[in-house]
Design a protein around this motif. Structure first.
Motif, mmCIF file in Angstrom:
data_model
loop_
_atom_site.group_PDB
_atom_site.id
_atom_site.type_symbol
_atom_site.label_atom_id
_atom_site.label_comp_id
_atom_site.label_asym_id
_atom_site.label_seq_id
_atom_site.Cartn_x
_atom_site.Cartn_y
_atom_site.Cartn_z
ATOM 1 N N ALA A 26 0.828 -1.205 0.000
ATOM 2 C CA ALA A 26 0.000 0.000 0.000
ATOM 3 C C ALA A 26 0.862 1.255 0.000
ATOM 4 O O ALA A 26 0.571 2.218 -0.731
ATOM 5 C CB ALA A 26 -0.929 -0.007 1.213
ATOM 6 N N ARG A 27 1.933 1.266 0.796
ATOM 7 C CA ARG A 27 2.807 2.439 0.837
ATOM 8 C C ARG A 27 3.462 2.678 -0.529
ATOM 9 O O ARG A 27 3.621 3.819 -0.974
ATOM 10 C CB ARG A 27 3.887 2.245 1.906
ATOM 11 N N THR A 28 3.843 1.581 -1.205
ATOM 12 C CA THR A 28 4.447 1.715 -2.535
ATOM 13 C C THR A 28 3.441 2.288 -3.525
ATOM 14 O O THR A 28 3.759 3.185 -4.318
ATOM 15 C CB THR A 28 4.954 0.350 -3.039
ATOM 16 N N LEU A 29 2.205 1.785 -3.464
ATOM 17 C CA LEU A 29 1.171 2.297 -4.365
ATOM 18 C C LEU A 29 0.800 3.736 -4.043
ATOM 19 O O LEU A 29 0.394 4.488 -4.933
ATOM 20 C CB LEU A 29 -0.061 1.390 -4.318
ATOM 21 N N ASP A 30 0.945 4.143 -2.787
ATOM 22 C CA ASP A 30 0.774 5.560 -2.451
ATOM 23 C C ASP A 30 1.739 6.419 -3.265
ATOM 24 O O ASP A 30 1.416 7.547 -3.665
ATOM 25 C CB ASP A 30 1.045 5.798 -0.959
ATOM 26 N N LEU A 31 2.936 5.881 -3.519
ATOM 27 C CA LEU A 31 3.980 6.643 -4.222
ATOM 28 C C LEU A 31 3.861 6.558 -5.738
ATOM 29 O O LEU A 31 4.067 7.553 -6.432
ATOM 30 C CB LEU A 31 5.368 6.150 -3.798
ATOM 31 N N VAL A 32 3.552 5.359 -6.259
ATOM 32 C CA VAL A 32 3.617 5.183 -7.713
ATOM 33 C C VAL A 32 2.329 4.629 -8.318
ATOM 34 O O VAL A 32 2.300 4.264 -9.490
ATOM 35 C CB VAL A 32 4.796 4.254 -8.105
ATOM 36 N N GLY A 33 1.256 4.570 -7.534
ATOM 37 C CA GLY A 33 0.037 3.952 -8.025
ATOM 38 C C GLY A 33 -0.882 4.844 -8.828
ATOM 39 O O GLY A 33 -1.827 4.360 -9.453
ATOM 40 N N GLU A 34 -0.622 6.152 -8.843
ATOM 41 C CA GLU A 34 -1.469 7.052 -9.632
ATOM 42 C C GLU A 34 -1.264 6.809 -11.128
ATOM 43 O O GLU A 34 -0.186 6.420 -11.575
ATOM 44 C CB GLU A 34 -1.146 8.513 -9.306
ATOM 45 N N ARG A 60 8.891 3.911 -16.101
ATOM 46 C CA ARG A 60 9.286 3.037 -17.216
ATOM 47 C C ARG A 60 10.200 3.765 -18.194
ATOM 48 O O ARG A 60 11.254 3.248 -18.586
ATOM 49 C CB ARG A 60 8.040 2.542 -17.953
ATOM 50 N N ASP A 61 9.807 4.963 -18.589
ATOM 51 C CA ASP A 61 10.610 5.712 -19.553
ATOM 52 C C ASP A 61 11.969 6.091 -18.970
ATOM 53 O O ASP A 61 12.987 6.085 -19.675
ATOM 54 C CB ASP A 61 9.864 6.969 -20.001
ATOM 55 N N LEU A 62 12.005 6.402 -17.685
ATOM 56 C CA LEU A 62 13.271 6.807 -17.059
ATOM 57 C C LEU A 62 14.210 5.639 -16.818
ATOM 58 O O LEU A 62 15.414 5.840 -16.616
ATOM 59 C CB LEU A 62 12.990 7.531 -15.741
ATOM 60 N N TRP A 85 -0.365 7.062 -14.868
ATOM 61 C CA TRP A 85 0.774 7.582 -15.619
ATOM 62 C C TRP A 85 2.095 7.498 -14.840
ATOM 63 O O TRP A 85 3.160 7.541 -15.454
ATOM 64 C CB TRP A 85 0.580 9.048 -16.058
ATOM 65 N N THR A 86 2.045 7.372 -13.517
ATOM 66 C CA THR A 86 3.281 7.468 -12.743
ATOM 67 C C THR A 86 4.263 6.363 -13.088
ATOM 68 O O THR A 86 5.453 6.621 -13.321
ATOM 69 C CB THR A 86 2.972 7.451 -11.230
ATOM 70 N N LEU A 87 3.805 5.116 -13.147
ATOM 71 C CA LEU A 87 4.720 4.017 -13.463
ATOM 72 C C LEU A 87 5.213 4.092 -14.900
ATOM 73 O O LEU A 87 6.308 3.602 -15.206
ATOM 74 C CB LEU A 87 4.053 2.665 -13.203
ATOM 75 N N GLY A 136 0.057 19.794 -17.787
ATOM 76 C CA GLY A 136 -0.100 20.089 -16.367
ATOM 77 C C GLY A 136 0.011 18.854 -15.496
ATOM 78 O O GLY A 136 0.670 18.862 -14.448
ATOM 79 N N LEU A 137 -0.632 17.758 -15.928
ATOM 80 C CA LEU A 137 -0.580 16.522 -15.147
ATOM 81 C C LEU A 137 0.820 15.918 -15.174
ATOM 82 O O LEU A 137 1.291 15.393 -14.158
ATOM 83 C CB LEU A 137 -1.600 15.513 -15.680
ATOM 84 N N LEU A 138 1.506 16.011 -16.319
ATOM 85 C CA LEU A 138 2.887 15.520 -16.404
ATOM 86 C C LEU A 138 3.774 16.271 -15.416
ATOM 87 O O LEU A 138 4.556 15.659 -14.677
ATOM 88 C CB LEU A 138 3.415 15.684 -17.825
#
Length: 226
Positions: A12-20, A28-30, A22-24, A50-52
């Motif tokens: 859950a803590r990980t998804l708090d960080l990257v679960g939104e 992926r690109d980085l 586009w975030t992953l 704006g979202l990016l």
């Protein structure tokens, strides 16, 4: 305030960080190297400016991404993963492998595809055991995209750009990669059908067919269907 699952749980803590959304995909690109803001705009069509900017700011604030300046001749601002961000690689590659088997299917109308995504795809399909004892540099030319993979005794490093001294060169186009991802063809079949070309050291080319394995696609069992 960022949304949270409000659970004292590592997942859950990980998804708090990257679960939104586009975030992953930004991560992926980085994973293939630093990216400029414009690089994300080209790769992530449908993600507004704006979202990016908000997603990048979130990742920077959480210590997963940091700002850098690309070396000459570019000398432009860019983003790269921190140590913590880079350690998401196994999770992203595992999602890619799962997706090749259980989620890809046919390309839907309007879906974007970039040959350069294969830079990470090569890592996801890499069979370390089959590459034991092999050292070879492969250069891939997919349409306008050029990238390379250095295989050394069961390890792989993939990067955008041409190889300095490639042992083998593979040329094809986006459509062949799409067909491979959908399970409609293999690289060997594409070469036989002259939809792809492979040249260079015979030993390196011979090993190529065994060290990159795309999982065979399977249908998910959906209750009440079939």
């Amino acid at each position: 305030m960022d949304r949270t699952y409000n659970q004292f749980c590592a997942t859950a803590r990980t998804l708090d960080l990257v679960g939104e959304r586009w975030t992953l995909l930004i991560v992926r690109d980085l994973l293939t190297g630093p990216k400029r803001f414009s690089d994300f705009q080209n790769s992530l069509r449908g993600l507004g400016t704006g979202l990016l900017a908000a997603r990048l700011k979130h990742l920077e604030r959480e210590g997963l991404v940091r700002k850098v300046t690309l070396p000459a001749p570019a000398r432009t601002p860019a983003y790269m993963l921190t140590e913590a961000g880079a350690e998401l690689a196994p999770a992203v590659l595992a999602l890619a492998r799962w997706g090749m088997k259980w989620a890809m299917g046919e390309r839907r109308e309007g879906e974007a595809f970039h040959g350069g995504w294969a830079v990470l795809g090569l890592r996801a399909c890499f069979d370390a055991e089959a590459a034991h004892g092999l050292r070879a540099m492969y250069e891939f030319r997919v349409g306008d995209e050029v990238f390379h993979a250095l295989v050394q005794d069961g390890t792989i490093d993939t990067q955008h750009g041409p190889a300095q001294r490639p042992d083998a060169v593979i040329e094809t186009d986006d459509e062949v990669l799409v067909d491979m991802a959908a399970g409609r063809t293999t690289f060997a079949e594409a070469v036989k059908e002259r939809r792809a070309e492979a040249s260079g050291d015979p030993a390196a080319l011979g090993a190529l067919y065994g060290i990159f394995r795309i999982p065979a696609p399977e249908e998910r069992a959906i209750p009440g269907v079939g």
